[in-house]
Structure formats: C-alpha cells, structure tokens
Scaffold this motif. Structure first.
Motif, PDB file in Angstrom:
ATOM      1  N   SER A 357       9.596  58.216  64.342  1.00  0.00           N
ATOM      2  CA  SER A 357       8.955  57.551  63.200  1.00  0.00           C
ATOM      3  C   SER A 357       9.381  56.089  63.119  1.00  0.00           C
ATOM      4  O   SER A 357       8.544  55.195  62.925  1.00  0.00           O
ATOM      5  N   ALA A 358      10.680  55.827  63.282  1.00  0.00           N
ATOM      6  CA  ALA A 358      11.175  54.452  63.236  1.00  0.00           C
ATOM      7  C   ALA A 358      10.567  53.634  64.361  1.00  0.00           C
ATOM      8  O   ALA A 358      10.164  52.477  64.172  1.00  0.00           O
ATOM      9  N   ALA A 359      10.487  54.220  65.564  1.00  0.00           N
ATOM     10  CA  ALA A 359       9.915  53.511  66.701  1.00  0.00           C
ATOM     11  C   ALA A 359       8.430  53.238  66.502  1.00  0.00           C
ATOM     12  O   ALA A 359       7.913  52.185  66.914  1.00  0.00           O
ATOM     13  N   THR A 360       7.718  54.177  65.870  1.00  0.00           N
ATOM     14  CA  THR A 360       6.282  53.990  65.650  1.00  0.00           C
ATOM     15  C   THR A 360       6.027  52.859  64.655  1.00  0.00           C
ATOM     16  O   THR A 360       5.149  52.010  64.872  1.00  0.00           O
ATOM     17  N   VAL A 361       6.796  52.829  63.569  1.00  0.00           N
ATOM     18  CA  VAL A 361       6.665  51.724  62.610  1.00  0.00           C
ATOM     19  C   VAL A 361       6.995  50.398  63.276  1.00  0.00           C
ATOM     20  O   VAL A 361       6.295  49.395  63.106  1.00  0.00           O
ATOM     21  N   CYS A 362       8.046  50.390  64.076  1.00  0.00           N
ATOM     22  CA  CYS A 362       8.457  49.170  64.765  1.00  0.00           C
ATOM     23  C   CYS A 362       7.385  48.717  65.746  1.00  0.00           C
ATOM     24  O   CYS A 362       7.053  47.532  65.825  1.00  0.00           O
ATOM     25  N   GLY A 363       6.823  49.652  66.519  1.00  0.00           N
ATOM     26  CA  GLY A 363       5.782  49.304  67.478  1.00  0.00           C
ATOM     27  C   GLY A 363       4.556  48.713  66.811  1.00  0.00           C
ATOM     28  O   GLY A 363       3.980  47.727  67.283  1.00  0.00           O
ATOM     29  N   ALA A 364       4.152  49.320  65.677  1.00  0.00           N
ATOM     30  CA  ALA A 364       3.001  48.789  64.945  1.00  0.00           C
ATOM     31  C   ALA A 364       3.275  47.386  64.421  1.00  0.00           C
ATOM     32  O   ALA A 364       2.442  46.485  64.535  1.00  0.00           O
ATOM     33  N   ALA A 365       4.468  47.184  63.849  1.00  0.00           N
ATOM     34  CA  ALA A 365       4.805  45.883  63.273  1.00  0.00           C
ATOM     35  C   ALA A 365       4.870  44.793  64.336  1.00  0.00           C
ATOM     36  O   ALA A 365       4.306  43.699  64.172  1.00  0.00           O
ATOM     37  N   LEU A 366       5.547  45.080  65.452  1.00  0.00           N
ATOM     38  CA  LEU A 366       5.648  44.080  66.516  1.00  0.00           C
ATOM     39  C   LEU A 366       4.301  43.850  67.185  1.00  0.00           C
ATOM     40  O   LEU A 366       3.987  42.724  67.599  1.00  0.00           O
ATOM     41  N   GLY A 367       3.490  44.894  67.296  1.00  0.00           N
ATOM     42  CA  GLY A 367       2.158  44.724  67.872  1.00  0.00           C
ATOM     43  C   GLY A 367       1.289  43.804  67.037  1.00  0.00           C
ATOM     44  O   GLY A 367       0.603  42.920  67.564  1.00  0.00           O
ATOM     45  N   VAL A 368       1.315  43.998  65.710  1.00  0.00           N
ATOM     46  CA  VAL A 368       0.554  43.105  64.827  1.00  0.00           C
ATOM     47  C   VAL A 368       1.095  41.683  64.918  1.00  0.00           C
ATOM     48  O   VAL A 368       0.329  40.710  64.986  1.00  0.00           O
ATOM     49  N   ALA A 369       2.415  41.537  64.955  1.00  0.00           N
ATOM     50  CA  ALA A 369       3.014  40.199  65.014  1.00  0.00           C
ATOM     51  C   ALA A 369       2.610  39.462  66.280  1.00  0.00           C
ATOM     52  O   ALA A 369       2.261  38.269  66.246  1.00  0.00           O
TER      53      ALA A 369
END
Length: 464
Positions: A357-369
C-alpha cells in the motif's frame, strides 16, 4: 509559431510521440535484468559492461538540450521523425551486436535518437494541441512513458528469460519505425519568429558541459567523489559552462535564452522534477528489494507484487494532464510530500500488505510529479520556445536520475543484489528526505504567486 494540421494530424502526433516516449523510457529501464545475459553471451568481464547502460544515458542527457531548440528552429516534425528512425536503426544494431564495443556504440547512437525524440516530441504536442486539451495530450504521452518506466525492469527480465537479451532491443524496432511513419504525417510547427540558424558555439559548449556533468555523475561513485579525476572533470564542466554563458549573452539568436532561468515558475518546477526523478530511480531500484523483506520472496514474486505500484505510476500521466495550470505548483508539493511519506514507510511497515500500500501511494505520487514536471514547464514558457524548455527540463531530470542511481550504488550490486536491510532503508529515507525538502520549499513558494508567462514583447528574446 507556424502550425499546420487538424484533428487527424493531432492524433497522429499523439500516437507518434507516445510510441517514441515508450521506446525511449523502456530502453532506459529494461536493460538491467538483461546485463548478466549480455555478459555471458559476449564474454564480458570487468567494468566494461556498465557502459551498455551508461553510454545510452550519457548520450541522451548530453544531447537533449540542443535537440529541443533545434526542433524549434528547424521544424519539430522532421526532427522527431529523424530521431525515431535513428532510434529504430540503433535498436537493430543493438539486437545484432556481435561484441561489446559494437553494442556500446549502438547504445550511444540509440541515446542520440532518444535525445531527439523526447524534447522535440513534447514540444510538437504542445504546439499541435490547443491550450484546453494540451495538458491531457501530454499526459497520455507521458503515461506511455510511465508505463515503460514502471514495467521496464519486469518486461526486460521476462524477455531475457523467455527469449534472449536481444529481444529487449528487437521489441523497439517495429514500434519505433511505425512511430516514425506516424510522425512524418503529424502536425508540424516551428518558431517562425526566429531565423532558422543554429547557434553553433552555444550548441557545442552546452553539449560538452552537460556531457561532462553526466559523466561526472555516472563515474563519480567509481572514481570516488574526492578523487583527482572527479575534481578535474568538475573543473572542466564549470569552465565550459562559463564559456557557454558568455556565448549566449552575445549571440544574436542564442540556443538557450538566459531569461529562461529568470522564469521562477519554470525553475521551481524543473528543480522539483529533478528531485522527483531521482527519487523515482531509487523507488524503482529499491522498492522491489524492500518488498522481498523478511518474507523471503523470490525476485519473480517480488516483481509480480510490484505490479501494483508500477500500475499506479503508469496511470499517473493522464491524471497529471488534468491538473489545471493554476494548481500545478501546489499539486507538485503535495506529490513530493506523499512520495516522501511513502519512501519512508515502505521499508518500515511490518506487514507485506502495508508495504504494498505504501509503495502504491508512493508510485502514484512520484508518477504524477514526474509527468507534471514536463507538462507544467511547457505551460510556463511561450509555445514557440517549447522545445528549448523541454530540452532544458529533460536534461536536468536526466542528470538527476544519474544521482538517483549513485544513491542506490552502496545498497545494490550490479544486478540488484541487496547488501543490507539497513542500507536499503537508508537509501529510501535519503530519497524521502529530498522529496520532503522539495515539498516544503514548493509549499513556501506557492504562498506567493510565481511569475508565469511574460508579456508578448519579451517572449521572443528571453523565452520566459
């Protein structure tokens, strides 16, 4: 700005750029799992194998800045088509390479094709689409790149195990050639306000400076950051950059208008994108190792588990394309903040579902950035100088990716073998702290209005 073509030409532009971005990003991230096979088949021993990766990244990073502005001046459609053809031919050369020197040379040429494709393609889309739909078009193209970035290591491993390391390169050939055909029929544009002459001195000096900087970032961990070769390379980079600035100050039509660096919005977003891209590299290298953790998962199972955060990263491009221009700086700050939290948590959460879950949130955030960096910096400048802006931004974030690789160096061996859980957590924490610092700085900057586009009178000269 000269522009031609209607909706059909725009769609061809989008398909061509999306396909090209996918190929360029795929070959930047899919090759690491193939390196053992390359070493075995070509009989490579020692450090020479690293140049298969480094040659590609150095060529791409060094040439992107000049390529972006050349597209503005000479026509974006022609340069995008040329870049895709060069990339396809070089991919064929890689697939057929009989020895390491031939493979490295082909990879350098492939990087040159990628350098033409990325900034020129983004600038072509910026000018092909009207402002109302421009962000969404860029978002879809960058979403294709995000898919390749996130799934590249997994796809590279699957192709290498099922077929051969050469299959990683064969995949590019038809995709890039079809993209070149679409690009040749895409909407064309150029900076019609500037004469079609190239600032040769600026092109040579900035390419040399960026090449030296990229070499320094790539070789620094090998030479030692306090070694003689590092100090000499850094000194040469500084000298050449000074010469470049002097050339641009007196050039009638500079390759890069120095006023671009007085555009606070552009500079802030580019700097934030550099942080996000470096953190993304750490994320892609380290998170699959963190997911293995105390559960003893195999590399294949960990790679499958990583598909959830990889999918979130891949879907981020279209999301970023829908963020309104007025909210980009604030959105970037939130993405970096969420990325920091995710990077900090992914090695510390005690349960596997929690880490996923933490990795998925992180991946989404960095992908948008990452996607937002390239979309928003295009809106921070006049469209006729979009190639110049995308070239500068892509150069900065590509060099930053090299810093991310350097941060991973003490943690993983050449093929990703973990050294210690403590070092793994340290690398993720360091990347998270960088994201947090970027988020705080952007948050403070967003409390006052960052300057946007200048008056029409100043655009042609400065590119602000």
């Amino acid at each position: 700005m000269a522009e031609e073509g209607g909706p059909a030409a725009r769609r061809r532009s989008l398909v061509a750029v999306s396909s090209g971005v996918f190929c360029v990003q795929l070959d930047a991230f899919a090759l690491n799992p193939a390196l053992p096979g390359i070493a075995r088949d070509l009989g490579v021993t020692g450090a020479g194998l690293s140049w298969v990766v480094s040659g590609y990244l150095l060529a791409a990073g060094a040439l992107m800045l000049g390529a972006g502005r050349l597209g503005d001046l000479l026509g974006r459609r022609a340069l995008l088509t040329a870049g895709l053809v060069v990339f396809a031919v070089a991919s064929l050369g890689c697939a057929l390479a009989p020895s390491l020197p031939v493979l490295v040379i082909a990879r350098v040429v492939q990087g040159a094709g990628g350098a033409l494709t990325m900034p020129v393609g983004l600038a072509l889309l910026t000018n092909a689409y009207p402002p109302a739909s421009r962000g969404r078009a860029l978002g879809w193209a960058l979403g294709a790149g995000g898919t390749a970035t996130a799934c590249g290591p997994f796809l590279g491993g699957v192709l290498t195990e099922a077929l051969s390391w050469r299959a990683v390169f064969w995949v590019n050939v038809p995709v890039a050639l079809v993209a070149a055909v679409w690009a040749a029929r895409a909407a064309d544009s150029r900076d019609s306000a500037a004469p079609p002459t190239v600032d040769g001195k600026g092109l040579v000096t900035v390419t040399a400076a960026v090449a030296g900087l990229a070499l320094l970032v790539d070789r620094g961990p090998v030479w030692g950051w306090l070694s003689g070769p590092t100090a000499v390379t850094l000194a040469l980079v500084v000298v050449v950059l000074v010469v470049f600035v002097r050339c641009e100050r007196v050039a009638a039509n500079p390759l890069v208008g120095l006023g671009l660096f007085r555009n606070e919005r552009f500079v802030a977003l580019t700097a934030a994108g550099a942080v996000a891209n470096a953190a993304t590299v750490v994320f892609l290298f380290m998170v699959p190792l963190a997911l293995q953790g105390p559960w003893g998962l195999s590399s294949a199972v960990a790679g499958s588990v990583f598909l959830a955060p990889a999918t979130a990263m891949a879907l981020a491009g279209p999301v970023a394309g829908r963020i309104p221009r007025a909210g980009t700086v604030r959105a970037m700050a939130w993405c970096l903040g969420l990325g920091a939290a995710g990077l900090g948590a992914v090695s510390r959460v005690p349960t596997l579902p929690g880490r996923i879950s933490a990795a998925t949130v992180c991946g989404a955030a960095l992908g948008v950035a990452n996607a937002l960096t390239l979309i928003a910096t295009q809106t921070a400048v006049a469209p006729e100088r979009a190639g110049e802006a995308s070239g500068v931004t892509k150069t900065v974030i590509t060099v930053a990716a090299g810093l991310g690789v350097a941060l991973c160096g003490p943690v993983a061996g050449p093929y990703g073998a973990p050294v210690s859980a403590r070092a793994l957590g340290g690398a993720l924490t360091d990347a998270g702290l960088c994201c947090l610092a970027g988020a705080l700085l952007l948050g403070l900057r967003s409390r006052r209005r960052l300057p946007g586009l200048p008056s029409r009178r100043r655009r042609t000269r400065t590119g602000d």
